[in-house]
Design an enzyme around this catalytic site. Structure first.
Site, PDB file in Angstrom:
ATOM      1  N   GLY A   1     -22.079  19.845  14.413  1.00 26.20           N
ATOM      2  CA  GLY A   1     -22.453  20.439  15.270  1.00 26.20           C
ATOM      3  C   GLY A   1     -22.720  21.729  15.558  1.00 26.20           C
ATOM      4  O   GLY A   1     -23.192  22.901  15.520  1.00 26.20           O
TER       5      GLY A   1
ATOM      6  N   GLU B   1     -25.628  22.696  12.635  1.00 22.10           N
ATOM      7  CA  GLU B   1     -26.575  22.319  13.833  1.00 22.10           C
ATOM      8  C   GLU B   1     -26.770  23.364  14.572  1.00 22.10           C
ATOM      9  O   GLU B   1     -27.981  23.676  15.320  1.00 22.10           O
ATOM     10  CB  GLU B   1     -26.379  20.926  14.591  1.00 22.10           C
ATOM     11  CG  GLU B   1     -26.422  19.416  14.183  1.00 22.10           C
ATOM     12  CD  GLU B   1     -25.939  18.321  14.443  1.00 22.10           C
ATOM     13  OE1 GLU B   1     -25.297  18.473  14.719  1.00 22.10           O
ATOM     14  OE2 GLU B   1     -26.859  17.081  14.738  1.00 22.10           O
TER      15      GLU B   1
END
Ligand code: COA
Length: 260
Positions: free
Chosen positions: A112, A115
């Site tokens: 994440g 991301e």
């Protein structure tokens, strides 16, 4: 608004957000995701802010991923909701912000964390940065847009390799692959980001926002990027910034943009 897990400052039209969970390498739990999404939207609506720098606290990590302890016991429906909600409340918000967001990747940007950096408009890495999508090593896949944004940045073949091997890229290979724009020594990271942000801040904030919107449209299968560019190009002619920019050029002076 109060963001207990973030440190937010601003100076010279540039806001800096520091994700502040150093003891967990700034892992994204649901509170961080909610606060960061809300903070980004608040800064976008602040006419004084023309660029945002996003980084992690400490010298070790930008963000070491989604908070694994939070979802380890989730079932299928909860997993689905986690990804959908995160994409909607943070990752898509950042990508579609009118105010450019520069990720200062100051260490690990994993899962994440990478991301999040990829949803930002520009990325700069410190020389100690390590980037990867290790989700398959945990028995899951990237859920915050990683399978979509990584191939756009580094190409499908390289993205397939990085995702399926769960390996990390060092800063310079990441730069060579197009994942980050620059690699700088850690002590110069924020200055490099500020240098870029100041260049952005000198331009029309309205036009900068329209330009990002047009670029994004080209990567949205429901839109025609060229048509969107035509519309936004035309719309720019109706703005005070366009009058100011063209008048300043003809009067041989620096423009004084106000934004919308
Ligand atoms: N979620 C939750 N906690 C995390 C985390 C994450 N993604 N990444 C790190 N942490 C926590 C660790 O559990 C540890 O907490 P503790 O001190 O309470 O035990 C703390 O942050 C420090 O991490 P640690 O693993 O001790 O640091 P390290 O230097 O040995 O290793 C990493 C650094 C980044 C290699 C390692 O933390 C790691 O692999 N993290 C997970 C990366 C990942 O898989 N991310 C994708 C998630 S989908």
């Amino acid at each position: 608004m109060n963001y207990p897990l973030l440190l937010v400052t601003s100076e010279n039209h540039i806001a800096t957000i520091i994700i502040n969970r150093p003891d967990k390498l700034n892992a994204l739990n649901m509170d961080v995701i909610a606060q960061l999404g809300a903070c980004m939207q608040q800064l976008e609506s602040d006419a004084d802010i023309r660029a945002i720098i996003l980084t992690g606290s400490g010298e070790k990590a930008f963000v070491a991923g989604a908070d694994i302890s939070e979802f380890a016991h989730f079932n299928v429906e909860q997993g689905r909701t986690l990804a959908a909600k995160g994409q909607k409340t943070l990752f898509d918000v950042v990508e579609n912000l009118r105010t450019p967001v520069i990720a200062a990747v100051n260490g690990f940007a994993l899962g994440g964390g990478l991301e999040l950096a990829m949803s930002c408009h520009i990325r700069v890495a410190s020389d100690n940065a390590r980037m990867g999508l290790p989700e398959v090593s945990l028995g899951v896949i990237p859920g915050y847009g990683g399978t979509q944004r990584l191939p756009l940045l580094i190409g499908r073949g390289r993205a397939n390799e990085l995702i399926t091997t769960a390996q990390m890229l060092k800063a310079q290979p990441a730069c060579d692959a197009g994942l980050v724009n620059y690699v700088v020594p850690q002590e110069g990271l924020l200055n490099k980001c500020k240098e870029i942000a100041l260049k952005i801040a000198a331009n029309s904030p309205t036009a900068v926002g329209y330009a990002l919107q047009a670029v994004n449209a080209g990567f949205d299968s429901s839109q025609n990027g060229f048509n969107e560019e035509v519309e936004l190009f035309g719309k720019a002619f109706g703005t005070a910034d366009f009058k100011e920019g063209t008048t300043a050029f003809l009067e041989k002076r620096k423009p004084n943009f106000k934004g919308e």
